[in-house]
Design a protein around this motif. Structure first.
Motif, PDB file in Angstrom:
ATOM      1  N   MET A   9       0.851  -1.192   0.000  1.00 17.78           N
ATOM      2  CA  MET A   9       0.000   0.000   0.000  1.00 17.78           C
ATOM      3  C   MET A   9       0.877   1.228   0.000  1.00 17.78           C
ATOM      4  N   TYR A  11       0.774   5.814  -1.005  1.00 23.40           N
ATOM      5  CA  TYR A  11       0.229   6.971  -1.703  1.00 23.40           C
ATOM      6  C   TYR A  11       0.663   6.867  -3.169  1.00 23.40           C
ATOM      7  N   SER A  12      -0.078   7.547  -4.008  1.00 22.98           N
ATOM      8  CA  SER A  12       0.244   7.558  -5.430  1.00 22.98           C
ATOM      9  C   SER A  12       1.661   8.107  -5.658  1.00 22.98           C
ATOM     10  N   ASP A  91      -5.702  -0.759  -1.796  1.00 32.47           N
ATOM     11  CA  ASP A  91      -5.750   0.416  -0.924  1.00 32.47           C
ATOM     12  C   ASP A  91      -6.347   0.063   0.442  1.00 32.47           C
ATOM     13  N   ASP A 140      -5.587  10.617  -1.423  1.00 32.45           N
ATOM     14  CA  ASP A 140      -4.740   9.722  -0.630  1.00 32.45           C
ATOM     15  C   ASP A 140      -4.697  10.156   0.835  1.00 32.45           C
ATOM     16  N   LYS A 143      -7.770   8.775   2.315  1.00 32.62           N
ATOM     17  CA  LYS A 143      -7.759   7.302   2.335  1.00 32.62           C
ATOM     18  C   LYS A 143      -6.844   6.724   3.414  1.00 32.62           C
TER      19      LYS A 143
END
Ligand SMILES: Nc1ncnc2c1ncn2[C@@H]1O[C@H](COP(=O)(O)OP(=O)(O)OP(=O)(O)O)[C@@H](O)[C@H]1O
Length: 176
Positions: A9, A11-12, A91, A140, A143
């Motif tokens: 997992m 963040y972008s 995610d 993000d 999330k």
């Protein structure tokens, strides 16, 4: 001992896809989730592309393990895939659902950590638009708020990050 599935997992722009691809070349089986969206380019990595009819068939047979609807497209993984893979890029919301539904698999979460300015630079270099980058950063933040992970691995030196993740998997799999 329960089967362990390793969840990457991040963040972008942190590098989870690149790390998963690399682990695949080393023999790990990486789950390619299904999607009904069109591929962005030929042989796009990361998904199995299917039709809406195929999705309905999986659904009617009760084979879907994790599901999300993004911009009108279905994204899902099947129970069969969970039992037959080692690594899943997923995610934090997806994993909550999986943990509740699948009691006979142990999910080991590995968070890949990179600071915001580096992630922005990588996304720019990758060719993402400024609007897309800003929207990803905001989404993000929401999330990942207050989420906990089993392991955190920084990814500035790519080879080092891969080595640490391999070490985590190896030692976890050796545990009795
Ligand atoms: N350690 C690293 N050093 C420099 N560049 C890196 C490193 N790791 C990954 N990258 C590059 O950063 C970019 C983002 O990586 P990647 O696409 O794997 O991110 P991601 O976490 O999967 O993002 P997204 O969720 O947006 O798909 C890619 O171009 C990748 O090649």
């Amino acid at each position: 001992m329960k089967k362990k599935l390793y969840i990457l997992m991040a963040y972008s722009g942190a590098g989870k896809t690149e790390i998963a691809k690399h682990l695949e070349t080393k023999g790990y089986n990486v789950l390619q989730s299904y999607t009904t969206r069109q591929p962005r380019y030929e042989n796009e990595y990361g998904h199995m592309f299917c039709t809406a009819e195929e999705y309905e068939e999986f659904k009617s047979k009760g084979e879907i393990a994790a599901y999300s609807l993004i911009e009108g497209n279905h994204y899902f993984s099947t129970k069969n895939q969970l039992y037959n893979t080692d690594i899943y890029v997923c995610d934090p919301d997806g994993i909550v659902d999986l943990k509740q539904k699948t009691k006979d698999i142990e999910f080991i979460t590995i968070y890949i950590k990179v600071d915001k300015s580096t992630r922005i630079k990588r996304m720019q270099k990758r060719g993402d638009s400024v609007d897309k980058i800003l929207s990803r950063i905001t989404q993000d933040g929401i999330k990942f708020r207050d989420k906990k992970f089993d392991y955190k691995v920084v990814n500035y030196d790519f080879d080092k990050a891969v080595k640490i993740i391999e070490f985590i998997i190896k030692t976890e799999n050796e545990e009795v």
